[in-house]
Write a protein that holds these residues in place. Structure first.
Motif, mmCIF file in Angstrom:
data_model
loop_
_atom_site.group_PDB
_atom_site.id
_atom_site.type_symbol
_atom_site.label_atom_id
_atom_site.label_comp_id
_atom_site.label_asym_id
_atom_site.label_seq_id
_atom_site.Cartn_x
_atom_site.Cartn_y
_atom_site.Cartn_z
ATOM 1 N N GLU A 340 0.914 -1.264 -0.017
ATOM 2 C CA GLU A 340 0.089 0.056 -0.092
ATOM 3 C C GLU A 340 0.901 1.096 0.023
ATOM 4 O O GLU A 340 1.792 1.381 0.809
ATOM 5 N N ARG A 341 0.447 2.137 -0.682
ATOM 6 C CA ARG A 341 1.339 3.488 -0.717
ATOM 7 C C ARG A 341 0.095 4.547 -0.929
ATOM 8 O O ARG A 341 -0.939 4.329 -1.049
ATOM 9 N N TYR A 342 0.636 5.814 -0.637
ATOM 10 C CA TYR A 342 -0.258 6.979 -0.682
ATOM 11 C C TYR A 342 0.130 8.070 -1.526
ATOM 12 O O TYR A 342 1.380 8.246 -1.653
ATOM 13 N N MET A 344 -1.443 11.621 -4.279
ATOM 14 C CA MET A 344 -2.283 12.586 -4.773
ATOM 15 C C MET A 344 -2.031 13.093 -5.877
ATOM 16 O O MET A 344 -0.739 13.150 -6.234
ATOM 17 N N THR A 345 -2.873 13.605 -6.736
ATOM 18 C CA THR A 345 -2.653 14.431 -8.120
ATOM 19 C C THR A 345 -1.570 15.283 -7.943
ATOM 20 O O THR A 345 -0.747 15.361 -8.959
ATOM 21 N N GLU A 346 -1.717 16.044 -6.932
ATOM 22 C CA GLU A 346 -0.719 17.262 -6.837
ATOM 23 C C GLU A 346 0.774 16.986 -6.514
ATOM 24 O O GLU A 346 1.766 17.526 -6.761
ATOM 25 N N GLY A 441 -4.227 17.817 3.137
ATOM 26 C CA GLY A 441 -5.719 17.962 3.702
ATOM 27 C C GLY A 441 -6.210 16.561 4.255
ATOM 28 O O GLY A 441 -7.283 16.324 4.471
ATOM 29 N N ASP A 442 -5.030 15.723 4.103
ATOM 30 C CA ASP A 442 -5.244 14.310 4.901
ATOM 31 C C ASP A 442 -4.762 14.313 6.288
ATOM 32 O O ASP A 442 -3.538 14.897 6.504
ATOM 33 N N MET A 443 -5.291 13.778 7.111
ATOM 34 C CA MET A 443 -4.823 13.507 8.500
ATOM 35 C C MET A 443 -3.930 12.259 8.494
ATOM 36 O O MET A 443 -4.188 11.419 7.842
ATOM 37 N N GLY A 457 -7.483 10.023 7.621
ATOM 38 C CA GLY A 457 -8.857 10.410 6.794
ATOM 39 C C GLY A 457 -8.539 11.884 6.365
ATOM 40 O O GLY A 457 -7.484 12.520 6.522
ATOM 41 N N ARG A 458 -9.618 12.256 5.606
ATOM 42 C CA ARG A 458 -9.422 13.781 5.102
ATOM 43 C C ARG A 458 -10.010 14.590 6.144
ATOM 44 O O ARG A 458 -10.808 14.506 7.132
ATOM 45 N N THR A 459 -9.275 15.910 6.179
ATOM 46 C CA THR A 459 -9.544 16.975 6.942
ATOM 47 C C THR A 459 -11.210 17.451 6.718
ATOM 48 O O THR A 459 -11.804 18.087 7.621
HETATM 49 P P1 AMP Z 1 -6.657 12.458 -5.986
HETATM 50 O O1 AMP Z 1 -6.423 13.746 -5.543
HETATM 51 O O2 AMP Z 1 -7.828 11.955 -6.892
HETATM 52 O O3 AMP Z 1 -5.281 12.047 -6.296
HETATM 53 O O4 AMP Z 1 -6.773 11.417 -4.545
HETATM 54 C C1 AMP Z 1 -5.639 11.636 -3.545
HETATM 55 C C2 AMP Z 1 -6.478 11.510 -2.297
HETATM 56 O O5 AMP Z 1 -6.601 9.909 -2.301
HETATM 57 C C3 AMP Z 1 -5.434 11.587 -1.143
HETATM 58 O O6 AMP Z 1 -5.369 12.888 -0.548
HETATM 59 C C4 AMP Z 1 -5.881 10.510 -0.022
HETATM 60 O O7 AMP Z 1 -7.210 11.279 0.566
HETATM 61 C C5 AMP Z 1 -6.347 9.435 -0.944
HETATM 62 N N1 AMP Z 1 -5.415 8.416 -0.825
HETATM 63 C C6 AMP Z 1 -4.703 7.857 -1.854
HETATM 64 N N2 AMP Z 1 -4.044 6.824 -1.410
HETATM 65 C C7 AMP Z 1 -4.493 6.680 -0.004
HETATM 66 C C8 AMP Z 1 -4.139 5.338 0.731
HETATM 67 N N3 AMP Z 1 -3.326 4.635 0.565
HETATM 68 N N4 AMP Z 1 -4.749 5.558 1.730
HETATM 69 C C9 AMP Z 1 -5.701 6.445 2.094
HETATM 70 N N5 AMP Z 1 -5.985 7.377 1.414
HETATM 71 C C10 AMP Z 1 -5.324 7.613 0.109
#
Ligand code: AMP
Ligand code: MCA
Length: 561
Positions: A340-342, A344-346, A441-443, A457-459
Motif C-alpha cells: 500500500e502506498r499513498y 495525490m494528483t498534486e 488535507g489528509d490527516m 482520513g480527510r480533514t
Molecule cells: P486524488 O486527488 O484523486 O489524487 O486523490 C488523492 C487522495 O486519495 C489523497 O488525498 C487521499 O485522501 C487518498 N489516498 C490516496 N492513497 C491513499 C491511501 N493509500 N490510503 C488512504 N487514502 C489515500
C-alpha cells in the motif's frame, strides 16, 4: 538531473546498443527513452502488440501534424480523448514531442465537463480517436477549437516493425526545456470547479524514477493495466513506469474481473504466453476480484495461489484506504502482501511501504526517496510542525526523536510536487504553506512501534473517495440544487465495503414534489460522471443546521443512514 537537449538526445541515440535486461534508470524524458528499447514490445492492447520504436515513430509523425496545426507554436494545451489502447500512448507522446501540454480526457465524463476542461485550459487543439469523434465534435463546436481525428488504422501502423533508431534521430523539438509543462490532470477540491494540476516533464520524471527504484522495476516486467488514464495512478504509476524502463504493458480497454483474472492466471486466450509480473489497483478492484474468486475460482485455490506467487512479483494498492480485512483476504487468496502506498494528483506518490521489508496492513509506509513529509497541527491556517521526516536517497531521518504516536495534517515537499493549478495562482498559493510545503488535507499518524505512517482520513467531509475517484460533495450539491424539485440538499460519503465510500444525497423537496433515486440519476447523468452519481437518496423534511447555518455532515450521516 533532467538533462535533455538536442545534443544529449542524439548522443543517446548514437550510443544505442541492442536491448539487454536493464534496471538502469534513465534521465531522458518519457518518450525519448523509447529509443533505448526500440525493438522491444511496449504494449499489447485488444488489437495487437507494438514495439517502442514503432510507437515512437508514429508519435513523431503525428507530432509534425500537431506542430503544423498549431503553426509551430509550443506550450499550447492539447486535449485528447482516446480509449485505453496504443492510440493513447501515441497521442500523448506526439503532444509532448511537439512541445505542447497534454490534457487527457476520460470517456466517462459527460460533454459538459469536457467543455469545462476545454474552456478552463484555453485549449488550442482537440485530438481524438475515431470512436470518440461524436463527443469531441460537440466540444469542438461549442468551444470553437479545431478537432483532429487521428486516422483509422493508427494502431495497425504502430504495429509495423519498420523503424530503426537511426530513423528516430532528430525527432525531438529543439526547444524542449527542463521545466516545460507536460501534463494537466483535473482534480476536485473542497471549493469551486475542478482545478487543472500542472505537472512538468521534470515532475513526471522524478515521480516515475522514484517508483522505478523503490519498487524495483526492470525491463523484464509485465504490468497488467486496468485503470483510467486521466489520473496519476493509471498514468504515472501504471503506464509511465513500464514505458520508461522498457517493460511491457498489457492494456485492457476497461476493468473487467474476468479479464483481469484470466491475465493473472495465464488463461487469457490471446496472451496466455505473457506472464503478468506487476499489478496495481484501487481497493475497490481488489474487492471485486475477491468477489469473482469466491464465485468462480475457489475450487482451484492451490492453483490460483501458486500461480500468483510464482509469476507475479508486485501487487500494489492505493488511491483510497485499503481496509485490513481486504488486505488479509487477498493475502489468503494470492499469497501476496499488497504493497500500500499513498499519493495525490498534486504530488504523485509520497509514502509507500518498502518493497523489501514488512508491509503492514493499514499503513502506508514511509516517505519515498526524495520526499519530505511533515505532520502539522493546523489552526486557522497556521501550521505548527509536530514532526518532520525525510528520505534522502533511501536514508530516512526525523527532525527529532520520534518515539511517540504523532498525528497531524500531512504536508509534503519534493521534486514530484506539482507546479501550479492551471491559471489559478490564488488557489495554488492557498495550497502551500509560506515555506513551500504542499498541504494535502489528509490527516496522518506516525506510529513508532511500526516505524510507519498511516492515513487517518480527510480533514474535510466534503471530499469523498468512491471506487478510488476523488469526488467533491459540494460540486454534486451544486448540480442537484439545479433540479427543479430540490429545495435543499447535502451530499455525504457513506462507508461502503466495495466502494470505500458511497455517495448519498439527503434532499428536501419543493412542496408536493416527488423524486426517486433512478429518476434523479437519469436527470444528472449528463451533468456528472457515472461514478459521481448518488447511489443513495433520502428525502427529508428538513436538514438540521448549526447556529452558523452549516450542516454537520457527520451527524447527518449518523442520523439518516
Ligand atoms: P486524488 O486527488 O484523486 O489524487 O486523490 C488523492 C487522495 O486519495 C489523497 O488525498 C487521499 O485522501 C487518498 N489516498 C490516496 N492513497 C491513499 C491511501 N493509500 N490510503 C488512504 N487514502 C489515500
Ligand atoms: C460505478 N458504480 C458505482 C460507482 N461506480 N456505484 C457506487 N459507487 C461508485 N463509485 C456502479 C455503476 O453505476 C454500475 O451500476 C456498476 O457500479 C458498474 O459500473 P462500472 O462503471 O462498470 O464499474 P467498474 O468498471 O466495475 O468500475 C469500478 C472501478 C472504477 C474499476 C473500481 O471505479 C475505477 O476504475 N476506479 C479507479 C479510479 C482511479 O484510478 N482513481 C485514481 C485517482 P449498474 O450496473 O447498476 O449500472 S487517485 C490518484 O491517482 C492518486 C494520485 C492515487 O493515490 O492514486
Amino acid at each position: 538531473m533532467f538533462i535533455l537537449n538536442r545534443r544529449n538526445f542524439l548522443k543517446r541515440i548514437l550510443s544505442y546498443v541492442p536491448w539487454k535486461e536493464t534496471r538502469t534508470i534513465s534521465n531522458l524524458p518519457l518518450f525519448a527513452n523509447a529509443v533505448n528499447f526500440s525493438d522491444r514490445t511496449a504494449l499489447y492492447d485488444g488489437a495487437g502488440s507494438y514495439t517502442f520504436g514503432n510507437i515512437f515513430a508514429r508519435a513523431a509523425e503525428l507530432s509534425s501534424s500537431i506542430s503544423s496545426r498549431l503553426s509551430g507554436k509550443t506550450n499550447e494545451r492539447v486535449l485528447f480523448l482516446c480509449s485505453n489502447d496504443v492510440n493513447y500512448v501515441i497521442t500523448l507522446w506526439a503532444i509532448w514531442m511537439s512541445g505542447q501540454i497534454a490534457v487527457p480526457l476520460s470517456p466517462l465524463h459527460p460533454v459538459k465537463i469536457l467543455q469545462y476542461y476545454a474552456q478552463d485550459t484555453g485549449c488550442k487543439l482537440l485530438i481524438t480517436a475515431p470512436q470518440h469523434q461524436e463527443v469531441m465534435r460537440k466540444i469542438s463546436k461549442t468551444t470553437s477549437t479545431n478537432l483532429y481525428v487521428i486516422e483509422e488504422g493508427l494502431q495497425k501502423f504502430a504495429g509495423l516493425n519498420t523503424t530503426t533508431p537511426e530513423d528516430l534521430r532528430g525527432k525531438l523539438p529543439s526547444d524542449f526545456k527542463e521545466n516545460s509543462n507536460a501534463l494537466i490532470l483535473y482534480t476536485s477540491g473542497t471549493t469551486g470547479n475542478p482545478k487543472g494540476v500542472v505537472l512538468s516533464h521534470k515532475n513526471l520524471l522524478v515521480q516515475t524514477n522514484t517508483l522505478l527504484q523503490a519498487w524495483k522495476w526492470s525491463s523484464e516486467d509485465v504490468i497488467l493495466h486496468t485503470l483510467p488514464l486521466h489520473h496519476v495512478h493509471g498514468t504515472v504509476n501504471a503506464l509511465f513506469c513500464p514505458l520508461q524502463i522498457g517493460a511491457r504493458t498489457i492494456m485492457l480497454p476497461k476493468f473487467s474481473t474476468e479479464e483481469v483474472w484470466s491475465h493473472l492466471l495465464g488463461t487469457n486466450e490471446t496472451l496466455s504466453n505473457v506472464d503478468v509480473s506487476v499489478f496495481m489497483a484501487v481497493p475497490t478492484i481488489y474487492s471485486k476480484l475477491i468477489d469473482y474468486y469466491e464465485k468462480n475460482l475457489k475450487g482451484k485455490k492451490e492453483d490460483v495461489r501458486n500461480r500468483l506467487k510464482s509469476k507475479v512479483r508486485l501487487m500494489v494498492s492505493g488511491s483510497a484506504p485499503l481496509p485490513v480485512p481486504l488486505y488479509e483476504k487477498w493475502l489468503e487468496i494470492s499469497g501476496h502482501r499488497l504493497l500500500e502506498r499513498y499519493g495525490m494528483t498534486e504530488i504523485g506518490m509520497a509514502l509507500s511501504n518498502e518493497y523489501d521489508s514488512d508491509r503492514a496492513p493499514g499503513y502506508v509506509g514511509v516517505p519515498l526517496p526524495g520526499v519530505s513529509v511533515r505532520l502539522s497541527e493546523t489552526t486557522n491556517d497556521i501550521h505548527n510542525t509536530l514532526l518532520e521526516c525525510k528520505n534522502e536517497s533511501g536514508t530516512i531521518s526525523f527532525n527529532k526523536k520520534a518515539n511517540k504516536n504523532t498525528q497531524g495534517e500531512l504536508l509534503v515537499k519534493g521534486g514530484g510536487v506539482f507546479k501550479e493549478y492551471f491559471n489559478k495562482p490564488e488557489a495554488t498559493r492557498k495550497e502551500f504553506t509560506e515555506d513551500g510545503w504542499f498541504k494535502t488535507g489528509d490527516m496522518c499518524e506516525y506510529v513508532p512501534e511500526k516505524n510507519k505512517f498511516r492515513i487517518l482520513g480527510r480533514t474535510s467531509v466534503d471530499i469523498i473517495k468512491s471506487g478510488g475517484y476523488k469526488i467533491s460533495a459540494l460540486q454534486i450539491e451544486t448540480v442537484l440544487l439545479a433540479h427543479p424539485d430540490i429545495r435543499e440538499c447535502a451530499v455525504l460519503g457513506i462507508k461502503d465495503e466495495v466502494w470505500g465510500e458511497k455517495i448519498a444525497a439527503v434532499v428536501v423537496l419543493r412542496n408536493g414534489a416527488e423524486v426517486s433515486l433512478d429518476k434523479l440519476r437519469d436527470w444528472a447523468s449528463d451533468k456528472m460522471p457515472k461514478y459521481a452519481l448518488p447511489s443513495e437518496l433520502k428525502v427529508v423534511e428538513d436538514i438540521p443546521k448549526n447556529a452558523m447555518g452549516k450542516v454537520n455532515k457527520k451527524e447527518l450521516a449518523k442520523s439518516t443512514f
